[in-house]
Enzyme design. Structure first.
Site, mmCIF file in Angstrom:
data_model
loop_
_atom_site.group_PDB
_atom_site.id
_atom_site.type_symbol
_atom_site.label_atom_id
_atom_site.label_comp_id
_atom_site.label_asym_id
_atom_site.label_seq_id
_atom_site.Cartn_x
_atom_site.Cartn_y
_atom_site.Cartn_z
ATOM 1 N N LYS A 277 6.179 -7.371 35.444
ATOM 2 C CA LYS A 277 4.939 -6.890 36.045
ATOM 3 C C LYS A 277 5.252 -6.035 37.277
ATOM 4 C CE LYS A 277 2.035 -10.943 35.003
ATOM 5 N NZ LYS A 277 0.989 -10.335 34.177
ATOM 6 N N ARG A 351 -0.220 -16.809 25.176
ATOM 7 C CA ARG A 351 -0.605 -17.126 23.797
ATOM 8 C C ARG A 351 0.518 -17.797 23.030
ATOM 9 N NH1 ARG A 351 -2.037 -10.968 22.631
ATOM 10 N NH2 ARG A 351 -2.467 -11.076 24.855
HETATM 11 N N1 BES Z 1 -1.075 -14.263 33.222
HETATM 12 C C1 BES Z 1 -1.410 -12.996 32.702
HETATM 13 C C2 BES Z 1 -2.918 -12.712 32.764
HETATM 14 C C3 BES Z 1 -3.533 -12.629 34.132
HETATM 15 C C4 BES Z 1 -3.738 -11.407 34.734
HETATM 16 C C5 BES Z 1 -3.956 -13.770 34.792
HETATM 17 C C6 BES Z 1 -4.319 -11.339 35.989
HETATM 18 C C7 BES Z 1 -4.535 -13.695 36.037
HETATM 19 C C8 BES Z 1 -4.720 -12.484 36.641
HETATM 20 C C9 BES Z 1 -0.982 -12.886 31.247
HETATM 21 O O1 BES Z 1 0.125 -13.618 30.885
HETATM 22 C C10 BES Z 1 -0.650 -11.436 31.007
HETATM 23 O O2 BES Z 1 0.236 -10.971 31.623
HETATM 24 N N2 BES Z 1 -1.382 -10.802 30.109
HETATM 25 C C11 BES Z 1 -1.198 -9.438 29.800
HETATM 26 C C12 BES Z 1 -1.337 -9.276 28.315
HETATM 27 C C13 BES Z 1 -0.948 -7.915 27.809
HETATM 28 C C14 BES Z 1 0.548 -7.720 27.911
HETATM 29 C C15 BES Z 1 -1.406 -7.796 26.381
HETATM 30 C C16 BES Z 1 -2.279 -8.625 30.510
HETATM 31 O O3 BES Z 1 -3.414 -9.112 30.590
HETATM 32 O O4 BES Z 1 -1.972 -7.568 31.030
HETATM 33 ZN ZN ZN Z 2 1.973 -12.593 31.277
#
Ligand code: BES
Ligand code: ZN
Ligand code: ZN
Length: 501
Positions: A277, A351
């Site tokens: 990230k 997931r």
């Molecule tokens: N933990 C994150 C989602 C999240 C984002 C929680 C902001 C709290 C605040 C999750 O694991 C994630 O990174 N999801 C990705 C999915 C994508 C790669 C399809 C996302 O939402 O960007």
């Molecule tokens: Zn994630």
């Protein structure tokens, strides 16, 4: 803060601050009619001058200069009385939170509260008042240096009412607030502290405290051996151990055959893994265990709620880190139910761990599942910071949870589980891919991914990525930081099915 009730006349209450909650529709004279005559006249004059109309969240403070019944009188507006019990409950939470703030400002130790006479649902009202008072008083100060003088705390709030239903509600509100506060504490704790081992430790403490709760858990090597390929894959880049935690609550007398599972995403830190990230998206990723924290918050109070059926708490706890052993985009893993997944983005890890937890729940012959997860940024894009998304394969279950949310004051909105989008999760070389090929709609496709692991079992998925964490205070009783979202709604849902089934 101790919450009590008493049949004391408001004019005789020995309190520092006396609060009067009033509906907009009630004439001010009626609101303060129990006051000593002189004081009454002065307050009415001031309320006219300041245009106090008991609108929602309107506050009028009045110093009595030593006259009884208290050194400060606070009039707090509840807004219109002609609204649903749920809306009135929310106004009571907000009014109670405003009272906490006012009492803190004046360093009051004991507060008295007079409620309007015409409240319709007294149990709901009692619970709401307790939640507003206690949750607005929550602070996470563990890492701040201790102030020289201990900060004055409100010791007691006494409600000048004796109705039994109100008392019951007050007690329930105290219990629920304790569950929410525990969840907030676990989430606020930095990821370096709140590791998967520490989540397990908390779960063990909860199980030890009750004869009705048992705990079983699997660590990283056991998970690998027993085919939990999702958790094994996500955790393999981290030094920390991983755990699947399974708490089981069995009632003393099981009147109802139902077995329900609450499943929590417990990523104690989500760096994204190799699909790392950007730093400003990573800042808050200690909150990625907020689903697990909600499950633990609920379990910590379950023996006081006493559902008449079995409740299982299943938590997938691990860290998502890059490193020489980390999973790589393109890797294929096998989930507990033998379905294979091509991992194309290691940041869509929630997931994967939930797929194992859901498959495990199905193996355990669970009949109803609610999962709680900070699953997608897309859910925040769709619904904003304060609203959780809900999707599921059983409309009655989804509707009941939304209703429970309305009563508890947590905002939940349903997104469609669009079957047409399922094909975007198809992989050429595995059963599924972990990210879809569409431009958007990732909250929905993430839920469609999960759906592949629940078969026909009634299931609802709460995506709490938005409301798990409040950048700024979310409302009067939710300060900035961890919210503890989900505890109140799920407890309310457990209460509904208590007598509906
Ligand atoms: N933990 C994150 C989602 C999240 C984002 C929680 C902001 C709290 C605040 C999750 O694991 C994630 O990174 N999801 C990705 C999915 C994508 C790669 C399809 C996302 O939402 O960007
Ligand atoms: Zn994630
Ligand atoms: Zn995550």
């Amino acid at each position: 803060m101790k919450l009590t009730t008493g049949a004391i006349k408001p004019s005789h209450a020995k309190v520092d601050v006396l609060a009067i909650f009033a509906f907009k529709d009630t004439p001010p004279k009626q609101v303060v009619e129990f006051m000593p005559v002189k004081l009454r006249a002065e307050i009415l004059k001031l309320s006219l001058q300041t245009k106090f109309k008991a609108k929602a969240k309107q506050v009028l403070t009045f110093t009595t200069h030593g006259q009884l019944p208290a050194f400060l009188i606070v009039l707090i507006g509840l807004g219109s009385q002609k609204r649903s019990a749920d809306k009135i409950a929310e106004s009571l939470r907000e009014a109670s939170a405003l009272l906490t703030q006012t009492a803190q400002k004046y360093q009051a130790q004991k507060i008295g509260i007079v409620l309007p006479a015409n409240l319709t649902d007294l149990t709901v009202a009692g619970q709401a008042c307790a939640e507003g008072l206690i949750l607005s008083d929550y602070k996470f100060k563990k890492y701040k240096k201790t102030p020289k003088k201990p900060e004055p705390k409100i010791q007691e709030a006494v409600f000048l009412h004796t109705d039994n239903k109100f008392k019951q509600g007050l007690k329930l509100g105290q219990i629920v607030s304790n569950g929410v506060s525990l969840a907030r504490d676990l989430i606020n704790e930095p990821a370096g502290e709140m590791t998967p081992d520490n989540l397990l430790k908390t779960a063990k403490q909860i199980a030890q405290k009750s004869d009705l709760i048992n705990l079983k858990s699997f660590n990283k090597s056991e998970l690998k051996k027993q085919g939990f390929g999702g958790i094994a894959a996500v955790s393999q880049g981290s030094w920390e151990d991983a755990h699947l935690i399974h708490l089981t609550y069995k009632p003393e007398k099981q009147k109802n055959k139902l077995r329900i599972a609450l499943i929590g995403k417990g990523l104690t830190f989500d760096s994204g893994g190799l699909s790392i990230k950007p730093s400003d998206y990573m800042e808050n990723m200690k909150t990625d265990m907020a689903g697990a924290a909600a499950v633990l918050g609920i379990f910590s109070i379950l023996t006081q709620i006493k559902p008449a059926f079995e409740v299982h708490g299943i938590i997938a706890a691990c860290e998502n880190m890059p490193g020489p052993k980390a999973i790589k985009p393109g890797d294929i893993v096998k989930i507990k139910n033998n379905k294979t997944v091509e991992i194309l983005n290691t940041d869509a890890e929630g997931r994967l761990v939930l797929a194992d937890a859901l498959s495990y729940a199905i193996e355990q012959k669970i009949e109803r599942i609610i999962d709680i997860a900070t699953l997608t940024g897309a859910c925040i894009a769709a619904l904003g910071d304060n609203i959780a998304g809900i999707m599921g394969n059983n409309q009655k279950l989804v509707d009941d949870i939304i209703t429970a949310g309305q009563t508890s004051g947590e905002k939940i909105w349903q997104l469609p589980l669009e079957p047409d989008y399922q094909k975007s999760l198809k992989s050429e070389i595995a059963d599924l891919r972990n990210i879809c090929k569409m431009k958007g709609g990732h909250a929905i496709t993430a839920a469609l991914f999960l759906k592949q692991f629940v078969n026909k079992t009634p299931w609802a998925h709460l995506d709490i990525a938005g409301p798990a964490w409040a950048e700024k205070p979310m409302n009067g009783y939710t300060p900035a930081g961890a919210v503890g979202f989900g505890v109140r709604t799920v407890v309310e849902y457990l209460k509904i099915i208590n007598y509906k089934l």
